[in-house]
Design a protein around this motif. Structure first.
Motif, PDB file in Angstrom:
ATOM      1  N   LYS A  18      75.505  42.070  38.325  1.00 16.77           N
ATOM      2  CA  LYS A  18      75.671  42.847  37.094  1.00 16.77           C
ATOM      3  C   LYS A  18      74.529  43.855  37.079  1.00 16.77           C
ATOM      4  N   VAL A  19      74.866  45.130  37.063  1.00 15.89           N
ATOM      5  CA  VAL A  19      73.833  46.157  37.075  1.00 15.89           C
ATOM      6  C   VAL A  19      73.894  46.940  35.765  1.00 15.89           C
ATOM      7  N   LYS A  20      72.767  47.035  35.091  1.00 13.44           N
ATOM      8  CA  LYS A  20      72.687  47.822  33.857  1.00 13.44           C
ATOM      9  C   LYS A  20      71.966  49.113  34.165  1.00 13.44           C
ATOM     10  N   VAL A  21      72.628  50.220  33.897  1.00 15.85           N
ATOM     11  CA  VAL A  21      72.050  51.528  34.205  1.00 15.85           C
ATOM     12  C   VAL A  21      71.776  52.273  32.898  1.00 15.85           C
ATOM     13  N   PHE A  22      70.579  52.817  32.784  1.00 21.95           N
ATOM     14  CA  PHE A  22      70.189  53.603  31.611  1.00 21.95           C
ATOM     15  C   PHE A  22      69.927  55.029  32.066  1.00 21.95           C
ATOM     16  N   VAL A  23      70.655  55.971  31.505  1.00 19.79           N
ATOM     17  CA  VAL A  23      70.460  57.380  31.860  1.00 19.79           C
ATOM     18  C   VAL A  23      69.918  58.103  30.634  1.00 19.79           C
ATOM     19  N   THR A  24      68.798  58.765  30.792  1.00 19.52           N
ATOM     20  CA  THR A  24      68.195  59.491  29.663  1.00 19.52           C
ATOM     21  C   THR A  24      67.925  60.930  30.065  1.00 19.52           C
ATOM     22  N   LEU A  25      67.941  61.805  29.076  1.00 16.69           N
ATOM     23  CA  LEU A  25      67.576  63.197  29.324  1.00 16.69           C
ATOM     24  C   LEU A  25      66.086  63.268  29.632  1.00 16.69           C
ATOM     25  N   ASN A  83      72.719  63.194  36.315  1.00 14.09           N
ATOM     26  CA  ASN A  83      72.468  64.512  36.872  1.00 14.09           C
ATOM     27  C   ASN A  83      70.953  64.640  37.043  1.00 14.09           C
ATOM     28  N   PRO A  84      70.462  64.516  38.299  1.00 15.18           N
ATOM     29  CA  PRO A  84      69.006  64.432  38.508  1.00 15.18           C
ATOM     30  C   PRO A  84      68.255  65.680  38.042  1.00 15.18           C
ATOM     31  N   VAL A  85      68.966  66.795  37.841  1.00 13.83           N
ATOM     32  CA  VAL A  85      68.289  68.014  37.399  1.00 13.83           C
ATOM     33  C   VAL A  85      67.780  67.857  35.967  1.00 13.83           C
TER      34      VAL A  85
END
Lengths: 84, 84
Positions: free
Chosen positions: A3-10, A68-70
């Motif tokens: 189970k992988v939890k991914v958090f993406v933030t600006l 989006n790594p940018v």
């Protein structure tokens, strides 16, 4: 299985109009103590075990598709689940 | 001052077409080991100290504005930040 939890933030330097709108709404709803809101994404992935290293797979997936790594940063937590 | 991290997820019984689309995209990108993806929201709130209890404030904010309790669950983590 993982189970992988991914958090993406600006990224800190990127403006967040959606967060600003939520902050303003909260002020209208009488929560003046809310100083700032930043909106991100949260994803839960179920990944089967494979030959590939789980960290390698998750990093590839995040940088290719989920973030989006940018303009975004991501971090993740991996939890191994034992089938019952 | 508090840093509050809020995680909003769709209830288990609710279909997640966005997650399904991401799963299919990952299969196309040659990640067949990804069995399932569920998409949620992640929010970071900065809240000033006030007379009101922080847990009360966060629960009110989440149920009124940040999550739709009919189809979503939320959980949160509160971290107290000491001004430098």
């Amino acid at each position: 299985m993982y189970k992988v939890k991914v958090f993406v933030t600006l990224r800190e330097s990127v403006l967040d109009p959606q967060g600003k709108a939520v902050t303003n709404s909260l002020h209208s709803l009488n929560y003046p103590e809310v100083a700032d809101v930043r909106i991100g994404k949260y994803m839960e992935l179920t990944i089967e075990k494979s030959d590939r290293d789980i960290d390698e797979v998750v990093n590839e997936i995040c940088s290719k598709l989920l973030a989006n790594p940018v303009i975004e940063n991501y971090r993740y937590e991996v939890e191994e689940v034992v089938a019952q």
